[in-house]
Design a protein around this motif. Structure first.
Motif, PDB file in Angstrom:
ATOM      1  N   ASP A 166      -4.078  13.427  -1.429  1.00  0.00           N
ATOM      2  CA  ASP A 166      -2.643  13.593  -1.684  1.00  0.00           C
ATOM      3  C   ASP A 166      -2.124  12.585  -2.711  1.00  0.00           C
ATOM      4  O   ASP A 166      -0.913  12.445  -2.882  1.00  0.00           O
ATOM      5  CB  ASP A 166      -1.878  13.415  -0.355  1.00  0.00           C
ATOM      6  N   ALA A 167      -3.030  11.896  -3.408  1.00  0.00           N
ATOM      7  CA  ALA A 167      -2.602  10.805  -4.294  1.00  0.00           C
ATOM      8  C   ALA A 167      -1.680  11.289  -5.406  1.00  0.00           C
ATOM      9  O   ALA A 167      -0.634  10.681  -5.671  1.00  0.00           O
ATOM     10  CB  ALA A 167      -3.820  10.102  -4.880  1.00  0.00           C
ATOM     11  N   PRO A 173       0.161  14.258  -5.661  1.00  0.00           N
ATOM     12  CA  PRO A 173       1.469  14.686  -5.151  1.00  0.00           C
ATOM     13  C   PRO A 173       2.364  13.529  -4.740  1.00  0.00           C
ATOM     14  O   PRO A 173       3.587  13.588  -4.920  1.00  0.00           O
ATOM     15  CB  PRO A 173       1.101  15.565  -3.949  1.00  0.00           C
ATOM     16  N   ALA A 174       1.757  12.452  -4.206  1.00  0.00           N
ATOM     17  CA  ALA A 174       2.559  11.295  -3.814  1.00  0.00           C
ATOM     18  C   ALA A 174       3.230  10.657  -5.024  1.00  0.00           C
ATOM     19  O   ALA A 174       4.401  10.255  -4.958  1.00  0.00           O
ATOM     20  CB  ALA A 174       1.683  10.272  -3.089  1.00  0.00           C
ATOM     21  N   ARG A 178       6.122  12.971  -6.033  1.00  0.00           N
ATOM     22  CA  ARG A 178       7.265  12.857  -5.109  1.00  0.00           C
ATOM     23  C   ARG A 178       8.038  11.571  -5.352  1.00  0.00           C
ATOM     24  O   ARG A 178       9.274  11.555  -5.302  1.00  0.00           O
ATOM     25  CB  ARG A 178       6.780  12.938  -3.659  1.00  0.00           C
ATOM     26  N   THR A 179       7.334  10.488  -5.633  1.00  0.00           N
ATOM     27  CA  THR A 179       8.003   9.221  -5.918  1.00  0.00           C
ATOM     28  C   THR A 179       8.879   9.336  -7.155  1.00  0.00           C
ATOM     29  O   THR A 179       9.960   8.730  -7.234  1.00  0.00           O
ATOM     30  CB  THR A 179       6.963   8.105  -6.110  1.00  0.00           C
ATOM     31  N   THR A 189       7.125  18.782  -4.548  1.00  0.00           N
ATOM     32  CA  THR A 189       5.766  19.049  -5.019  1.00  0.00           C
ATOM     33  C   THR A 189       4.976  19.844  -3.996  1.00  0.00           C
ATOM     34  O   THR A 189       5.062  19.594  -2.793  1.00  0.00           O
ATOM     35  CB  THR A 189       5.043  17.721  -5.306  1.00  0.00           C
TER      36      THR A 189
END
Length: 219
Positions: free
Chosen positions: A179-180, A182-183, A186-187, A192
């Motif tokens: 999930d790196a 997408p994270a 999102r930040t 996403t």
């Protein structure tokens, strides 16, 4: 895009990894199956006539050209920091607009773009640059606009085959696994989702993401 260099005095990774290999880039890209990935990415992007579409890290322009041919009524722009790659792109498609620009410093106003496309570029970037690229894509997109990504990584495991096992040993892919990515998106403010992921014979695993700028799309 800023990245490591391979025997080149650049602050970006050349399209073929090394300037000497650039003449063979398109052949290698097709051999790795990039054309099918580009078609899949464009099918998900939902490009429309009247859209302004920006590809970041366009290299020699293969995805940019495909997007323009798919939707002639859209304004499609390819950007890359590599002047040699852009020169090849311009020779292939003299009617298409190409700009020398880093993905973390785009020469476009806030909220001026409907779609941003990225194929096989983000996994080359370090964590700070990747975050800066995500923030810049968010800045240039209109509310409701979308960033569409196809890249190596996602839920890749050793079970995906020999290429995946080789890729999993690379320190440059860690920021694209699980999930790196997408994270990071999102930040930056994106909504996403992973759209598709499939094992790939030569790349290990290719994963597609849709990242939406919150708000109401113009269309």
């Amino acid at each position: 895009m800023t990245s490591r260099t391979l025997a080149n005095r650049h602050d970006y990774l050349p399209a073929a990894g090394n300037d000497l290999f650039l003449p063979f880039y398109d052949l290698l890209s097709r051999a790795l199956g990039s054309t099918a990935v580009h078609h899949t990415l464009l099918a998900q992007a939902g490009l429309e006539s009247g859209h302004t579409v920006l590809e970041i890290g366009c290299g020699t322009g293969n995805l940019t050209v495909l997007a323009q041919h798919a939707v002639p009524g859209a304004t499609v722009i390819g950007t890359d920091p590599d002047p040699r790659a852009l020169a090849r792109a311009e020779r292939k498609a003299p009617g298409i607009r190409f700009e020398r620009a880093y993905a973390q410093d785009l020469p476009h106003p806030d909220g001026s773009v409907d779609r941003v496309l990225s194929a096989f570029m983000l996994h080359h970037l370090d964590a700070d640059t990747k975050a800066a690229v995500a923030a810049e894509a968010f800045r240039v997109l209109r509310p409701g606009g979308r960033l569409h990504i196809a890249d190596v990584g996602g839920p890749m495991t050793a079970a995906d085959g020999r290429a995946a096992r080789r890729s999993l040993r690379s320190p440059y892919l860690r920021g694209n696994l699980g999930d790196a990515l997408p994270a990071v998106l999102r930040t930056a403010g994106f909504e996403t989702e992973q759209v598709l992921s499939h094992a790939h014979r030569t790349l290990g695993r290719v994963t597609y993401y849709r990242a939406t700028h919150p708000g109401n799309a113009r269309r």
